[in-house]
Design an enzyme around this catalytic site. Sequence first.
Site, short mmCIF file in Angstrom:
data_model
loop_
_atom_site.label_atom_id
_atom_site.label_comp_id
_atom_site.label_asym_id
_atom_site.label_seq_id
_atom_site.Cartn_x
_atom_site.Cartn_y
_atom_site.Cartn_z
N ILE A 1 50.03 10.00 -24.81
CA ILE A 1 50.25 8.91 -25.78
C ILE A 1 49.23 8.99 -26.91
CG2 ILE A 1 50.58 6.41 -26.06
CD1 ILE A 1 52.48 7.57 -23.98
N ASP B 1 53.82 3.70 -39.12
CA ASP B 1 55.03 4.08 -39.86
C ASP B 1 56.31 3.53 -39.22
OD1 ASP B 1 54.07 6.03 -37.87
OD2 ASP B 1 55.96 7.07 -38.28
N LEU B 2 56.35 3.49 -37.89
CA LEU B 2 57.58 3.03 -37.22
C LEU B 2 57.79 1.53 -37.44
CD1 LEU B 2 57.13 5.08 -33.92
CD2 LEU B 2 58.88 5.50 -35.67
N CYS C 1 40.76 4.26 -35.67
CA CYS C 1 40.54 3.75 -34.32
C CYS C 1 39.97 4.89 -33.50
CB CYS C 1 41.86 3.28 -33.75
SG CYS C 1 41.75 2.81 -32.03
N LYS D 1 46.05 -9.41 -21.67
CA LYS D 1 45.61 -9.33 -23.09
C LYS D 1 46.77 -8.89 -23.98
CE LYS D 1 43.31 -5.47 -24.57
NZ LYS D 1 43.92 -4.79 -25.75
N ASN D 2 47.43 -7.82 -23.57
CA ASN D 2 48.44 -7.23 -24.46
C ASN D 2 49.75 -8.01 -24.51
OD1 ASN D 2 46.57 -5.39 -25.18
ND2 ASN D 2 47.42 -3.68 -24.00
N ARG E 1 46.15 6.02 -35.51
CA ARG E 1 47.13 5.04 -35.01
C ARG E 1 48.01 4.57 -36.17
NH1 ARG E 1 44.42 1.21 -30.62
NH2 ARG E 1 46.60 0.74 -30.23
N1 EPU Z 1 52.82 5.55 -33.11
C1 EPU Z 1 53.39 6.15 -34.20
N2 EPU Z 1 53.87 5.36 -35.21
C2 EPU Z 1 53.79 4.01 -35.18
C3 EPU Z 1 53.21 3.40 -34.06
C4 EPU Z 1 52.72 4.19 -33.04
O1 EPU Z 1 53.47 7.37 -34.27
O2 EPU Z 1 54.26 3.36 -36.12
C5 EPU Z 1 52.31 6.36 -32.01
C6 EPU Z 1 50.85 6.11 -31.67
O3 EPU Z 1 49.99 6.87 -32.50
C7 EPU Z 1 50.79 6.52 -30.22
C8 EPU Z 1 52.14 6.07 -29.69
O4 EPU Z 1 52.99 5.96 -30.83
O5 EPU Z 1 50.71 7.92 -30.12
C9 EPU Z 1 52.12 4.75 -28.94
O6 EPU Z 1 51.42 3.78 -29.69
P1 EPU Z 1 51.82 2.25 -29.65
O7 EPU Z 1 52.29 1.84 -31.00
O8 EPU Z 1 52.73 2.01 -28.50
O9 EPU Z 1 50.44 1.54 -29.39
P2 EPU Z 1 50.13 0.05 -29.79
O10 EPU Z 1 51.35 -0.75 -29.71
O11 EPU Z 1 49.34 0.02 -31.03
C10 EPU Z 1 49.66 -0.87 -27.39
C11 EPU Z 1 48.49 -1.44 -26.65
C12 EPU Z 1 47.48 -0.34 -26.36
C13 EPU Z 1 48.18 0.74 -25.53
C14 EPU Z 1 49.41 1.26 -26.29
C15 EPU Z 1 50.22 2.26 -25.50
C16 EPU Z 1 48.37 -3.71 -27.46
C17 EPU Z 1 47.61 -4.74 -28.20
N3 EPU Z 1 47.86 -2.48 -27.45
O12 EPU Z 1 49.13 -0.36 -28.61
O13 EPU Z 1 46.46 -0.93 -25.57
O14 EPU Z 1 47.29 1.80 -25.29
O15 EPU Z 1 50.28 0.15 -26.62
O16 EPU Z 1 50.64 1.72 -24.29
O17 EPU Z 1 49.39 -4.00 -26.84
C18 EPU Z 1 44.29 -1.22 -24.72
O18 EPU Z 1 44.67 -2.31 -24.24
O19 EPU Z 1 43.20 -0.68 -24.40
C19 EPU Z 1 45.15 -0.53 -25.68
C20 EPU Z 1 44.71 0.40 -26.52
#
Ligand code: EPU
Length: 420
Positions: free
Chosen positions: A328, A123-124, A115, A22-23, A120
Amino acid sequence: MDKIRVHGGHPLSGSIKVSGSKNSSLPILAATLLTREPCVVHGVPDLSDTHYMLQILMHLGAQVERASGTVSVTAEKVHSVAPYDIVRKMRASVCVLGPSLGRCKEATVALPGGCVIGDRPIDLHLKGFEALGAAVRVEGGDIKVFAPKLKGAVINMQGKFGPTVLGTDNIMMAAVLADGVTVIEGPAQEPEVVDLANFLNEMGAKIEGAGTRRIVIEGVPALHGAEHWVIPDRIEAGTFLVAGAMAGEGVTVKRVEPEHVRAVTDALARCGYAVDIGDDSITILPNGEATAQDLVTEPYPGFPTDMQAQMCALLSTSRGTSSVTENIFPRRYMHVAELKRLGAKLRLEGATAVIDGVDRLLGAPVMASDLRASAALVLAGLKADGTTEVSRVYHIDRGYEHLDEKLMELGAHIERVKET
Ligand code: EPU
């Protein structure tokens, strides 16, 4: 709304095949927006999240065809506005920002809402777009990003909780068509990031270092069409391995990349399970009484947050006291209260779940709250005596392809019922 009824106590055995990730599929489908030429993506799982992504692509002007797991996308002419009524259904919609900005030099995507697994922020992602020369505005609930020209830059993807996966994806997708060289320091190293980089390179991008601590992208003027197989879903594989550990008499998970699930197989081996790792399959066998352990979620290659809930379910019936610390998404513990309804003994101390193993779980009605928490409840139901009813299973359908049918293939007594 459907619910899943699990009649516990029936041992699982045999083998199942893991679906495409999925991801990986979500950003790879978004990346097809980067070219006018047709792209073909194989192994896209049949999930509500992949359907939402295809709806977004169609809304943006792409032609989409889907036949079983193969999706063909031709984005000959696209525009760059993704409205809230589509975006709100799936947080990962945010990954159309990068390719829209790359292709159209502007993008408007509704800001994803709250969420259930915690705050979530993005900012990055936005900081990265700004470093590439884009102006970013948040207006009326939308993020607007525009740049007459994108220019390579050095960008750091590390946040308070480690690197961001979709942020790394978004910056790679914007930077492939930028002028000059972009360096992403401290990127996410998840296999799904590598899969996206491979797809982009197949489209003619010049990306090196995906999967390491530094990604270097040399911008190119245009990308072309490509054909790609997405990698197997390591979280689905891990979930079936935990199911096999909790309720199995020998379960083989096929079409898996063992290296991608090493943190999970290591954890299961530490609990005392016999784990037999082949080239693209893993067999898990019970091995006496499972023991407690202390687990910490970390960015890849550490133990994945997306497997934390399932491990809480497993450790609920392992001998001794375990601890699981979520690094995380520190508030990703919706499953705790529901597992307690089945007789598990867990308590939260900040971002740590302390779990005292019990001898048995007893079936009860429980409520799914997010994707992985819901899977954990199904696994606990397989182990519990009696019947467990998991309601709101649309959460499961977001991310597991036919979970109930695959568990049935392994001998689970499980049924999907329409909720009245
Ligand atoms: N974060 C920030 N700033 C940002 C982005 C993220 O502080 O701009 C923080 C988040 O709040 C979190 C950490 O960084 O504490 C990691 O978040 P990340 O951005 O990596 O999460 P994501 O990319 O939105 C993906 C997966 C998630 C998985 C996370 C962590 C997809 C579609 N989603 O989310 O998958 O938990 O990485 O590995 O790829 C799931 O499949 O159930 C799921 C939630």
